[in-house]
Enzyme design. Sequence first.
Site, short mmCIF file in Angstrom:
data_model
loop_
_atom_site.label_atom_id
_atom_site.label_comp_id
_atom_site.label_asym_id
_atom_site.label_seq_id
_atom_site.Cartn_x
_atom_site.Cartn_y
_atom_site.Cartn_z
N LYS A 1 4.30 -14.83 4.93
CA LYS A 1 4.63 -15.78 3.86
C LYS A 1 6.15 -15.75 3.69
O LYS A 1 6.69 -15.48 2.61
CB LYS A 1 3.89 -15.36 2.58
CG LYS A 1 4.00 -16.33 1.44
CD LYS A 1 3.16 -17.58 1.61
CE LYS A 1 3.35 -18.52 0.44
NZ LYS A 1 2.76 -19.85 0.63
N TYR B 1 0.80 -1.22 0.00
CA TYR B 1 0.00 0.00 0.00
C TYR B 1 0.84 1.27 0.00
O TYR B 1 0.30 2.37 0.08
CB TYR B 1 -0.98 -0.02 1.19
CG TYR B 1 -2.13 -0.96 0.94
CD1 TYR B 1 -1.90 -2.32 0.91
CD2 TYR B 1 -3.42 -0.50 0.74
CE1 TYR B 1 -2.93 -3.22 0.67
CE2 TYR B 1 -4.45 -1.38 0.50
CZ TYR B 1 -4.21 -2.73 0.47
OH TYR B 1 -5.23 -3.61 0.22
N ASP C 1 -11.76 -9.30 4.96
CA ASP C 1 -12.96 -9.56 4.15
C ASP C 1 -13.38 -11.02 4.31
O ASP C 1 -14.57 -11.34 4.36
CB ASP C 1 -12.72 -9.24 2.67
CG ASP C 1 -13.04 -7.79 2.33
OD1 ASP C 1 -12.90 -6.94 3.23
OD2 ASP C 1 -13.44 -7.50 1.19
N ASP D 1 -1.47 -18.52 3.32
CA ASP D 1 -2.37 -19.43 2.59
C ASP D 1 -3.02 -20.43 3.55
O ASP D 1 -4.23 -20.70 3.47
CB ASP D 1 -1.63 -20.14 1.44
CG ASP D 1 -0.24 -20.62 1.84
OD1 ASP D 1 0.23 -20.29 2.94
OD2 ASP D 1 0.38 -21.35 1.04
N ASP E 1 -5.91 -6.89 4.74
CA ASP E 1 -7.08 -6.44 3.99
C ASP E 1 -7.88 -7.65 3.51
O ASP E 1 -9.10 -7.72 3.66
CB ASP E 1 -6.59 -5.60 2.80
CG ASP E 1 -7.72 -4.80 2.17
OD1 ASP E 1 -8.77 -4.64 2.83
OD2 ASP E 1 -7.56 -4.34 1.03
#
Length: 329
Positions: free
Chosen positions: A166, A119, A227, A199, A223
């Site tokens: 990750k 971002y 959701d 993941d 983010d």
Amino acid sequence: MKKIAIIPGDGIGKEVMDAALRVIDSLGMDFEMVTLDAGDDALKEHGTALPEETLDKAKKSDAVLFGAAGETAAGVIIKLRQALKTYVNLRPAKSYPGVKCLYPDVDLVIVRENSECMYKGIEFEPEAGMSVAMRVITEKASKRIAEFAFKYARDNGRRKVSCIHKANVMKKTCGLFRDSCREVAKKYQDIEYDEYYVDAAAMFLVLDPKRFDVIVTTNLFGDILSDEAAGLVGGLGLLPSANIGDENAIFEPVHGSAPDIAGKGIANPSAMILSAAMMLEYLGYRDEAGQIEKALEHVLLEGKVTPDLGGNLSTMGMAEEIVRELHST
Ligand code: ATP
């Protein structure tokens, strides 16, 4: 008197903001409120999606209450978060009795790093047919967010912090983030600590969300996972959030401007109203914040809700039910 900057923005942002203000107004609290322009409509009117006056007054406020921005979201909310140095994005995901959802007993909090990662907006085209985006992770920001997550866990009676990364693929950036979290974890021996690859975390969130309590993660992963968490507890209409820095704070629903339902008066105002409650708590009005959440819980349980939750109330109709409940005792 506390100063609140109100930025309704675009689409359903304006509708859910009206609903949240109706609920706050009904409490008869004394705030100095100023309504400010930002978003797609501001771009048409002022030639900029984030006018100087909005930025200036937002910086001078004790808290910003933000609705949603449409196409200009990156130039509005991401710019606001950066300009106001709100380095924490706190996103609680909780299931409420009466709301149809995948899991009836989810209660987790995502602590998302809010100032860097993808971002930063550093993208360029070194040659035709090739685009590059830079992912920036610093030790300072990673330790600061980890510190916030552990302190939040301790202060709010939470048992565990999970670092999501990750680092097996992004060895430098995610490696630094994970190592920073490990370092901070050593100071909080009373709080359990574990780690997941993003993941695997995405899968476990769906299969077994109760294994998570407080999640700390980088900006983009946070983010996406929030959701996903919204999907577990009944949809985007229910998830509030807080952006917190040392000087400023912005409170906003996790959802965006939802152009598909904008203007119909059917947006679920819960996420915005819960964001307003988080703002009141941040400003020191813990009781009032608790009363709003309790009233909302009651309304959800009784099914006096908007169509996304299976009801037939309008946005303002649901707000009126919450106000009625707030003043029923
Ligand atoms: P952003 O990229 O800013 O998150 P978006 O347009 O991709 O925005 P949202 O606006 O967050 O996505 O919403 C996705 C969909 O979820 C909407 O199109 C809408 O159908 C539904 N939705 C979101 N918020 C609400 C709400 N408050 N009430 C009912 N449905 C909602």
